[in-house]
Design an enzyme around this catalytic site. Structure first.
Site, PDB file in Angstrom:
ATOM      1  CG  ASP A   1     -15.082   6.116   7.492  1.00 60.18           C
ATOM      2  OD1 ASP A   1     -14.526   6.777   6.654  1.00 60.18           O
ATOM      3  OD2 ASP A   1     -15.479   5.071   7.438  1.00 60.18           O
TER       4      ASP A   1
ATOM      5  N   GLY B   1      -7.183   6.863  10.740  1.00 54.99           N
ATOM      6  CA  GLY B   1      -7.985   5.742  11.339  1.00 54.99           C
ATOM      7  C   GLY B   1      -9.160   5.458   9.992  1.00 54.99           C
TER       8      GLY B   1
ATOM      9  CG  LEU C   1      -5.533   7.306   0.748  1.00 50.91           C
ATOM     10  CD1 LEU C   1      -6.029   8.625   0.949  1.00 50.91           C
ATOM     11  CD2 LEU C   1      -4.818   6.876  -0.392  1.00 50.91           C
TER      12      LEU C   1
ATOM     13  NE  ARG D   1      -2.690   0.147   3.635  1.00 44.36           N
ATOM     14  CZ  ARG D   1      -2.703   1.182   4.690  1.00 44.36           C
ATOM     15  NH1 ARG D   1      -3.308   2.405   4.448  1.00 44.36           N
ATOM     16  NH2 ARG D   1      -2.299   0.681   5.836  1.00 44.36           N
TER      17      ARG D   1
ATOM     18  CG  ASN E   1     -14.019   9.441   3.084  1.00 44.93           C
ATOM     19  OD1 ASN E   1     -14.275   9.004   1.944  1.00 44.93           O
ATOM     20  ND2 ASN E   1     -14.551   8.972   4.109  1.00 44.93           N
TER      21      ASN E   1
ATOM     22  CG  HIS F   1     -18.757   7.199   6.362  1.00 47.61           C
ATOM     23  ND1 HIS F   1     -18.289   6.088   5.909  1.00 47.61           N
ATOM     24  CD2 HIS F   1     -19.514   6.933   7.311  1.00 47.61           C
ATOM     25  CE1 HIS F   1     -18.442   5.109   6.447  1.00 47.61           C
ATOM     26  NE2 HIS F   1     -19.476   5.702   7.552  1.00 47.61           N
TER      27      HIS F   1
ATOM     28  CG  ASP G   1      -7.961  10.267  11.322  1.00 43.62           C
ATOM     29  OD1 ASP G   1      -8.326   9.425  10.967  1.00 43.62           O
ATOM     30  OD2 ASP G   1      -8.251  10.991  12.529  1.00 43.62           O
TER      31      ASP G   1
HETATM   32  C1  GRF Z   1     -20.925   6.954  -1.195  1.00 43.69           C
HETATM   33  O1  GRF Z   1     -21.886   6.203  -0.491  1.00 43.69           O
HETATM   34  C2  GRF Z   1     -19.917   7.239  -0.282  1.00 43.69           C
HETATM   35  O2  GRF Z   1     -20.363   8.017   0.896  1.00 43.69           O
HETATM   36  C3  GRF Z   1     -19.015   5.872   0.168  1.00 43.69           C
HETATM   37  O3  GRF Z   1     -18.986   5.329  -1.127  1.00 43.69           O
HETATM   38  C4  GRF Z   1     -20.169   5.529  -2.036  1.00 43.69           C
HETATM   39  C5  GRF Z   1     -19.703   6.122  -3.273  1.00 43.69           C
HETATM   40  O4  GRF Z   1     -20.710   6.342  -4.418  1.00 43.69           O
HETATM   41  N1  GRF Z   1     -17.751   6.387   0.872  1.00 43.69           N
HETATM   42  P1  GRF Z   1     -20.184   6.836  -5.570  1.00 43.69           P
HETATM   43  O5  GRF Z   1     -19.183   5.954  -6.272  1.00 43.69           O
HETATM   44  O6  GRF Z   1     -19.831   8.388  -5.382  1.00 43.69           O
HETATM   45  O7  GRF Z   1     -21.377   6.845  -6.605  1.00 43.69           O
END
Ligand code: GRF
Length: 201
Positions: A143, A141, A91, A63, A105, A107, A139
């Site tokens: 999320d 971790g 990452l 990685r 990110n 989520h 970071d």
């Molecule tokens: C989203 O629900 C995002 O929150 C999660 O992965 C999904 C990605 O969807 N991390 P897309 O590829 O942007 O349609």
């Protein structure tokens, strides 16, 4: 602000950024990378004329090496903000050190509830009444980085994971581009006394 997006799949969040903020308010998406050659995000980027590259994990010894290659490519393109839009890989710390407080990110949960993969399914299993989405700094971790913005919505009665995902998607598509625009305007500030406290003007 020059933006690089990392995405592993469908790329609907990438599309929202391309449609809503790319080429406006100083935001330029200049690079889209994926770990999966078949990711639809790549064809969406190509359709928008944005350079793409695939960094398949199998092509690197680990990685760290893969993420160094991604960072080097983003660096060549002078990327200032890295957006993880459905990037299904952790990452390496070396990557994050190269873009300090410049990796965000999206989520599909109200963090700190339901981090990691399968969060929508977990929210349904748990039986939550309110669900939502989070945009946060990344970071080391899973999320766990400081929260920049969240949006919440009631869970429809009887919803399954697919229904909830469909309910959450438009929230993501609104919130993520809004945060990218706010970052470009310099409207996002981190409290130096408490770096978990992030203010969006
Ligand atoms: C989203 O629900 C995002 O929150 C999660 O992965 C999904 C990605 O969807 N991390 P897309 O590829 O942007 O349609």
């Amino acid at each position: 602000m020059r933006v690089g997006v990392l995405a592993s799949g469908e790329g609907s969040n990438l599309q929202a950024i391309l449609d809503k903020v790319h080429g406006r308010g100083g935001v330029e998406v200049v690079a889209v990378a994926s770990d999966r050659p078949q990711a639809r995000a790549l064809s969406r980027a190509e359709a928008a004329g944005v350079p793409t590259r695939v960094f398949a994990s199998a092509a690197f010894s680990d990685r760290r090496e893969r993420d160094a290659a991604i960072a080097a490519w983003l660096g060549e393109l002078s990327v200032q903000l890295v957006v993880l839009a459905g990037f299904m890989q952790l990452l390496d710390p070396g990557f994050l050190a190269r873009f300090p407080q410049r990796v965000v990110n999206v989520h599909p949960a109200l963090l700190p509830a339901f981090p990691g993969i399968g969060s929508v399914e977990q929210a349904i299993i748990y039986g939550v009444k309110v669900a939502g989405v989070t945009v946060h700094f990344v970071d080391e971790g899973v999320d766990t980085g400081a929260i920049i913005a969240q949006r919440a919505i009631p869970v429809p009665d009887g919803a399954d994971a697919e229904t909830l995902r469909q309910v959450l998607r438009p929230l993501e598509h609104e919130l993520l581009p809004a945060v990218v625009a706010a970052l470009a305007r310099g409207d996002v500030t981190v409290d130096p006394e408490n770096p978990r406290h992030v203010r969006v003007a």
